[in-house]
Design a protein around this motif. Structure first.
Motif, PDB file in Angstrom:
ATOM      1  N   ALA A 382       0.834  -1.194   0.000  1.00 39.66           N
ATOM      2  CA  ALA A 382       0.000   0.000   0.000  1.00 39.66           C
ATOM      3  C   ALA A 382       0.870   1.246   0.000  1.00 39.66           C
ATOM      4  O   ALA A 382       2.057   1.200   0.355  1.00 39.66           O
ATOM      5  CB  ALA A 382      -0.908   0.007   1.233  1.00 39.66           C
ATOM      6  N   PRO A 383       0.304   2.402  -0.402  1.00 42.09           N
ATOM      7  CA  PRO A 383       1.075   3.657  -0.327  1.00 42.09           C
ATOM      8  C   PRO A 383       1.418   4.000   1.114  1.00 42.09           C
ATOM      9  O   PRO A 383       0.568   3.894   2.000  1.00 42.09           O
ATOM     10  CB  PRO A 383       0.118   4.702  -0.919  1.00 42.09           C
ATOM     11  CG  PRO A 383      -0.937   3.935  -1.640  1.00 42.09           C
ATOM     12  CD  PRO A 383      -1.047   2.616  -0.941  1.00 42.09           C
ATOM     13  N   ALA A 384       2.641   4.423   1.350  1.00 39.81           N
ATOM     14  CA  ALA A 384       3.023   4.852   2.695  1.00 39.81           C
ATOM     15  C   ALA A 384       2.392   6.194   3.031  1.00 39.81           C
ATOM     16  O   ALA A 384       2.051   6.458   4.178  1.00 39.81           O
ATOM     17  CB  ALA A 384       4.541   4.940   2.800  1.00 39.81           C
ATOM     18  N   PHE A 385       2.230   7.027   2.011  1.00 40.61           N
ATOM     19  CA  PHE A 385       1.650   8.350   2.185  1.00 40.61           C
ATOM     20  C   PHE A 385       0.546   8.537   1.150  1.00 40.61           C
ATOM     21  O   PHE A 385       0.410   7.745   0.223  1.00 40.61           O
ATOM     22  CB  PHE A 385       2.715   9.437   2.010  1.00 40.61           C
ATOM     23  CG  PHE A 385       3.944   9.229   2.843  1.00 40.61           C
ATOM     24  CD1 PHE A 385       3.912   9.462   4.208  1.00 40.61           C
ATOM     25  CD2 PHE A 385       5.122   8.790   2.268  1.00 40.61           C
ATOM     26  CE1 PHE A 385       5.037   9.266   4.987  1.00 40.61           C
ATOM     27  CE2 PHE A 385       6.251   8.583   3.034  1.00 40.61           C
ATOM     28  CZ  PHE A 385       6.218   8.819   4.402  1.00 40.61           C
ATOM     29  N   ARG A 386      -0.208   9.581   1.310  1.00 38.23           N
ATOM     30  CA  ARG A 386      -1.286   9.857   0.365  1.00 38.23           C
ATOM     31  C   ARG A 386      -0.731   9.976  -1.050  1.00 38.23           C
ATOM     32  O   ARG A 386       0.144  10.762  -1.338  1.00 38.23           O
ATOM     33  CB  ARG A 386      -1.985  11.152   0.768  1.00 38.23           C
ATOM     34  CG  ARG A 386      -3.047  11.641  -0.182  1.00 38.23           C
ATOM     35  CD  ARG A 386      -3.909  12.719   0.463  1.00 38.23           C
ATOM     36  NE  ARG A 386      -3.128  13.817   1.015  1.00 38.23           N
ATOM     37  CZ  ARG A 386      -2.851  14.950   0.352  1.00 38.23           C
ATOM     38  NH1 ARG A 386      -3.262  15.113  -0.874  1.00 38.23           N
ATOM     39  NH2 ARG A 386      -2.157  15.908   0.941  1.00 38.23           N
ATOM     40  N   SER A 387      -1.279   9.153  -1.951  1.00 39.20           N
ATOM     41  CA  SER A 387      -0.925   9.170  -3.382  1.00 39.20           C
ATOM     42  C   SER A 387       0.553   8.920  -3.617  1.00 39.20           C
ATOM     43  O   SER A 387       1.142   9.427  -4.573  1.00 39.20           O
ATOM     44  CB  SER A 387      -1.320  10.514  -4.025  1.00 39.20           C
ATOM     45  OG  SER A 387      -2.683  10.761  -3.836  1.00 39.20           O
ATOM     46  N   ALA A 388       1.174   8.101  -2.768  1.00 37.11           N
ATOM     47  CA  ALA A 388       2.603   7.863  -2.921  1.00 37.11           C
ATOM     48  C   ALA A 388       2.910   6.653  -3.789  1.00 37.11           C
ATOM     49  O   ALA A 388       3.873   6.651  -4.541  1.00 37.11           O
ATOM     50  CB  ALA A 388       3.261   7.682  -1.555  1.00 37.11           C
ATOM     51  N   GLY A 389       2.147   5.582  -3.683  1.00 40.63           N
ATOM     52  CA  GLY A 389       2.462   4.371  -4.433  1.00 40.63           C
ATOM     53  C   GLY A 389       1.359   3.362  -4.294  1.00 40.63           C
ATOM     54  O   GLY A 389       0.222   3.703  -4.011  1.00 40.63           O
TER      55      GLY A 389
END
Length: 831
Positions: A382-389
Motif C-alpha cells: 500500500a502507499p506509505a503516504f497519500r498518493s505515494a504508491g
C-alpha cells in the motif's frame, strides 16, 4: 409458533460462515450469538411481504431525504446532481454487545488521545523524532505535513477522529487505518440510524440501542469551547457541491446549526476570518473544515487551491480562529506511521495500545524493506503516504495475485524508492449477515468508529457505520470500496434514555432572527426563486398551447394566430426549436421534456434542483422531495412520446407540484433574509414573464382569443369574469394583468412586494442614503402606480420589463459575491 420457526429457518437456511473468518451472527458451533436473538425473533415474526414493507420505509427515507454520495471522478460540473448515487443502505444492522463496545470505545478514545498528543509533538518540540521513536522521513516525506504550521498554536489540533476497524479470525478488533485529515461518515451514520429506526421502531426500543444524539451534542460543545466568544459563529467549510460527501456536509450543518460556507464565502480582515454576508463581513470563530489542509490557504500552502482563503494560516498563528481538525492533522493518517505507534504510545501515554494495528512494515527502513521483499507474495502493498504508491489509483494490492511482470515491477519500485511503500499483513475480516432474496448471507465488513474532543475528554460515538463488501473474499484489502453500508447497534442491558440536541429550558437563549446569511446562499436562494418561476411560466405556455390544440370544438377567431404567438414565445426563450414544419404539439413536447433546450421546463427544473443542492441545508425535506418529484414528472423514458392529452396532464401535474412548493415557502419558511431573497427572485421573474406575455398578446388589434390566452397565462380568468360581463377587452385585461395591485399575478403586485421586501434588507452604511436596489424599486413602484391602462403599449410594457431586469442586476451587484465572469447564462434575452 411453527410459522415463526419456519421463517427463522428460511432466514438462516444456507447461512454458511466463510472459512477462516469470524462471523458476527453465528458462533463456531453453529448457534446464533445471544445479542442477535431478539433481532431474529422480530424478523421471524414478519412475513416476507411485511419485511419488504419495512425495507420500503427505510429506502423511502433515504430517497426522500436525498441521502447520496459520489465516487471520485464521477463528476459533471454542468450538473452537480448527475454524479450523485443513492446511499447503498443494507437493512441488517451490525449488532454489538455493550461489554464488547466498551473495549472498542476505550481503544478508539486512547488512539485519539495518542494521535492528538503526537500531533502536538510533531508541530511542537519534536521529541519523538529527537529520541529516535519516529524517523524524520515519516513526517517530512508526507505531503500532509505542513511546515508553515510548525510552532503554530493548534496547528495540528485533533477535534474529530475516526478509526477503521476490522475483526480478525480470533475475534479481536484491529485498527486498519486512522482518519485525522477531515473524517467523513458521521452524517451517514446518523442517516443509517434514522432509516433503520423508522423501519423497525419496536425492535430498536426493545433491544435498548444506544442513542447517537449525545455524541453530536458533545462534539458541538467541544467546538464551542474552542472559541473566545460566548456565542461563537461556527462554520463548516465545504469544498462545494461536487465533493463526494457534500450531502453529508449540508446535512450536518443543518443538524448542528452551523453555517455552511465555501472558501469564496470567507475573507481576511485585520488577521481574522470573516464570512461575506448580505450585511457585510461577520467574524468566524471556529471553522470545521472538510477540505484537505494543504488546500486551505493558497497564499502559504497550495497555490493552485481555489477552495481555501488566503491568509488563513496567519490567522491560525495569531490564534484568531480555531480550525477543526488542525490544518496539519493529516500527517498522522499515513500508513508509514502505523508500525511506530506502539512504542510512541508507551512514550506519550505510558500505556500499551488497547486496539493493535494491522501489522505494518515501512519500506523506508532497510531491514523492514527486506522483510517485505522476502515475503512479497504474502503481503498487501500500500502507499506509505497519500498518493505515494501502491497499485492502480494508489490503492493497496495483493502482491501474490499480480502476474509475474507486474509483481517484478512492483518489487523494483520498492527496492528503488522504499519510503513510498508499506507492506501489511493480509487480515481476514469478520462477516455479518446481509438480507438477499429472502435469506441471510455472510459478507465481509469493516467498522468506522468516531471520537470527538470535548471539554470532558474524548467521547466515542456509540455505534458508527459499517461498510459491507459484495465480494465474498474476506481479506481486508478487498474492502477498499465497500458497496453497502448499515447502522451499528450497540445494545445496553438497561433501557436507554432518549437524547436531544435541544438545550434544556434554563439554557435557552431566545431569538427570533435566524442569523447570518452568506452572500452565496442569498445568491442561490434568489436564483432558485427565479428558476422555479421560469419553470412555471414555461409550463403555463405549454398548457395553454395544448389546451387549444385539444379543444377541437372551439373555432374562435384568431385561434391560429394565438397558437403561433404561443409557439413564438416558447421559441424566444429557448424552450422549443421553432422553425417551419414543426407542429405546435411537437414544440410543446420539446418545451416540456427536452433538457438540451435551456429554456425547457425540464432544463429549468434541473437548474432549480442544482441551485437547491448548493443550499440543501436551508431547505426542508418536503421541499427537496418536491424537486425530485418535479424532475421525475418531466423526465421521459427513452423512446416514449406522450400524446397531446398526456403532455397536457404532465404540465398540469407539474404546475400542481410548483404550487405545493409555493405553499411550503409561504406557510413554512420563516420571514428572514433567506425567504426574502427567494421571494424577490420569484417576484422579479414573474413580473418579467407577465410583461412578455402582455407584449405578445395585448396589442390594439389583438383578437379576443389572444386576450383569453393572456388571462390563462396569468391565471386571471376567474377574476376577470367576476368583474366584467363582456368578453375579453384590451384595456380591462391590461389593467388586470399589469396595473392591478390586488391581483397576485399582476406586475403591479410583484412591484409592491419587491418594494416591501427590498426595504427590509440590510444596508451597509447608516448614512440615510438609499442603496441602488432600493432606489430602483421605488422608481418602479412610482412608474407603475402612475401608469394608465389606456396608455400602455409594447414600448411602455418593455420599459417595465427592462426596469425589472435592471433591479435584478442591482440586487446581484449589492448583495451577491461578484466573480470575474458574470453568469449571463442565467439571464433570459429580451424576446
Amino acid at each position: 409458533m411453527r410459522v415463526r420457526t419456519e421463517r427463522r429457518n428460511a432466514l438462516l437456511g444456507g447461512y454458511r460462515p466463510l472459512a477462516g473468518a469470524y462471523d458476527e451472527l453465528m458462533a463456531p458451533d453453529g448457534t446464533v450469538r445471544p445479542q442477535w436473538e431478539p433481532f431474529l425473533a422480530e424478523w421471524s415474526s414478519l412475513s416476507q411481504d411485511e419485511l419488504g414493507q419495512r425495507f420500503g420505509l427505510a429506502d423511502r427515507h433515504v430517497r426522500d431525504t436525498g441521502v447520496s454520495y459520489r465516487v471520485h471522478g464521477d463528476l459533471d460540473e454542468r450538473d452537480p446532481l448527475a454524479g450523485e448515487r443513492p446511499w447503498p443502505l443494507s437493512h441488517v444492522p451490525l449488532v454489538l454487545t455493550g461489554a464488547e463496545w466498551q473495549t472498542i470505545a476505550a481503544g478508539v478514545a486512547q488512539r485519539a488521545q495518542l494521535l492528538s498528543a503526537l500531533l502536538d509533538d510533531i508541530y511542537g518540540k519534536g521529541a519523538t523524532i529527537g529520541e529516535g521513536l519516529l524517523p524524520a522521513a515519516v513526517v517530512s516525506g508526507s505531503p500532509d505535513y505542513l511546515r508553515p504550521l510548525q510552532g503554530a498554536p493548534s496547528g495540528g489540533a485533533l477535534q474529530l477522529y475516526a478509526a477503521d476497524l476490522g475483526r480478525g479470525p480470533d475475534g479481536r478488533w484491529w485498527v486498519l487505518g486512522d482518519r485525522t485529515q477531515a473524517p467523513s461518515g458521521t452524517g451517514y451514520a446518523l442517516e443509517n440510524r434514522l432509516a433503520l429506526a423508522r423501519a423497525f421502531p419496536d425492535l430498536f426500543r426493545t433491544m435498548n440501542v444506544e442513542r447517537l444524539a449525545a455524541f453530536f451534542q458533545s462534539f458541538r460543545a467541544g467546538l464551542v469551547s474552542r472559541s473566545r466568544r460566548v456565542e461563537p459563529r461556527i462554520c463548516l467549510l465545504t469544498p462545494g457541491p461536487l465533493n463526494e460527501s457534500y450531502f453529508e456536509q449540508a446535512y450536518l450543518a443543518r443538524y448542528l446549526g452551523f453555517l455552511l460556507v465555501e472558501g469564496g464565502d470567507l475573507m481576511m480582515r485585520d488577521g481574522r476570518v470573516h464570512v461575506r454576508t448580505i450585511a457585510g463581513p461577520k467574524r468566524a470563530d471556529v471553522i470545521w473544515r472538510r477540505i484537505d489542509g494543504d488546500f486551505a490557504d493558497p497564499l502559504e500552502l497550495n497555490a493552485r487551491s481555489a477552495l481555501g482563503v488566503a491568509g488563513l494560516v496567519e490567522a491560525v498563528r495569531q490564534g484568531n480562529v480555531h480550525i477543526a481538525n488542525g490544518l496539519g492533522s493529516g500527517v498522522v493518517e499515513s500508513r508509514a506511521l502505523l508500525g511506530f505507534l506502539p512504542r510512541i504510545g508507551q512514550k506519550l501515554l505510558d500505556e500499551a495500545l488497547i486496539l493493535p494495528n494491522v501489522a505494518t512494515w515501512w519500506c523506508g527502513q532497510a531491514r523492514e524493506r527486506e522483510i517485505v521483499l522476502d515475503r512479497l507474495d504474502e503481503m498487501s502493498i500500500a502507499p506509505a503516504f497519500r498518493s505515494a504508491g501502491g497499485g492502480r489509483d494508489g490503492q493497496p494490492v495483493l502482491a501474490g495475485e499480480l502476474d509475474r511482470p507486474e509483481r517484478e515491477a512492483l518489487r523494483a519500485r520498492i527496492a528503488a524508492r522504499g519510503m513510498d511503500y508499506v507492506g501489511q499483513e493480509v487480515v481476514r475480516l469478520s462477516t455479518m449477515p446481509v438480507y438477499e432474496n429472502g435469506h441471510l448471507r455472510p459478507h465481509p465488513v469493516t467498522l468506522r468508529v468516531f471520537a470527538a474532543a470535548t471539554p470532558d475528554g474524548w467521547k466515542v460515538m456509540p455505534g458508527g457505520f459499517c461498510r459491507i463488501s459484495d465480494d465474498a473474499d474476506a481479506r481486508a484489502v478487498i474492502m477498499r470500496s465497500g458497496v453497502r453500508s448499515s447502522d451499528v447497534w450497540v445494545i445496553s442491558d438497561a433501557p436507554v434514555e432518549p437524547m436531544s440536541l435541544l438545550p434544556t429550558a434554563d439554557r435557552i437563549s431566545i431569538r427570533r432572527v435566524v442569523g447570518t446569511l452568506p452572500s452565496r446562499a442569498a445568491d442561490n436562494l434568489f436564483w432558485l426563486g427565479r428558476y422555479l418561476e421560469r419553470t412555471e411560466a414555461t409550463l403555463r405556455l405549454v398548457r395553454a398551447l395544448l389546451g387549444r390544440l385539444l379543444d377541437a370544438d372551439d373555432a374562435s377567431p384568431g385561434r391560429s394566430d394565438t397558437l403561433r404567438r404561443l409557439v413564438n414565445l416558447l421559441t424566444a426563450w429557448g424552450a422549443a426549436p421553432g422553425g417551419k414544419g414543426q407542429s405546435p404539439a411537437l414544440q410543446a413536447a420539446v418545451a416540456l421534456h427536452d433538457v438540451e433546450h435551456y429554456g425547457s421546463a425540464h432544463a429549468t427544473v434541473r437548474e432549480a434542483r442544482r441551485t437547491a443542492s448548493v443550499i440543501r441545508e436551508r431547505l426542508s425535506v418536503d421541499a427537496w422531495r418536491l424537486f425530485g418529484d418535479l424532475q421525475g414528472q418531466l423526465t421521459l423514458e427513452p423512446g416514449l412520446q406522450p400524446s397531446e392529452g398526456e403532455a397536457y396532464e404532465i404540465a398540469d401535474r407539474a404546475l400542481k407540484s410548483l404550487a405545493a412548493f409555493s405553499g411550503l415557502s409561504q406557510e413554512n419558511m420563516v420571514r428572514g433574509a433567506g425567504w426574502r431573497f427567494l421571494d424577490i427572485g420569484r417576484r422579479i421573474e414573474r413580473g418579467i414573464a407577465t410583461c412578455r406575455f402582455a407584449r405578445h398578446f395585448a396589442e390594439a388589434t389583438a383578437p379576443t382569443d389572444g386576450l383569453d390566452a393572456l388571462l390563462d397565462l396569468t391565471d386571471s380568468q376567474i377574476t376577470y369574469r367576476s368583474r366584467y360581463l363582456l368578453g375579453a377587452s384590451l384595456q380591462p385585461v391590461l389593467d388586470l394583468v399589469m396595473l392591478d395591485p390586488y391581483n397576485p399575478r399582476s406586475v403591479a403586485f410583484q412591484i409592491d412586494r419587491l418594494e416591501t421586501e427590498i426595504a427590509q434588507l440590510p444596508s451597509l452604511a447608516d448614512d440615510g442614503m438609499l442603496e441602488a436596489p432600493r432606489r430602483l424599486a421605488l422608481k418602479l413602484a412610482t412608474e407603475c402606480r402612475t401608469a394608465e391602462a389606456g396608455r400602455l403599449d409594447r414600448t411602455s410594457i418593455l420599459l417595465f420589463e427592462q426596469l425589472l431586469m435592471g433591479l435584478s442586476s442591482a440586487v446581484a451587484d449589492r448583495y451577491f459575491l461578484q466573480s470575474a465572469a458574470p453568469e449571463t447564462s442565467r439571464m433570459m434575452g429580451i424576446a
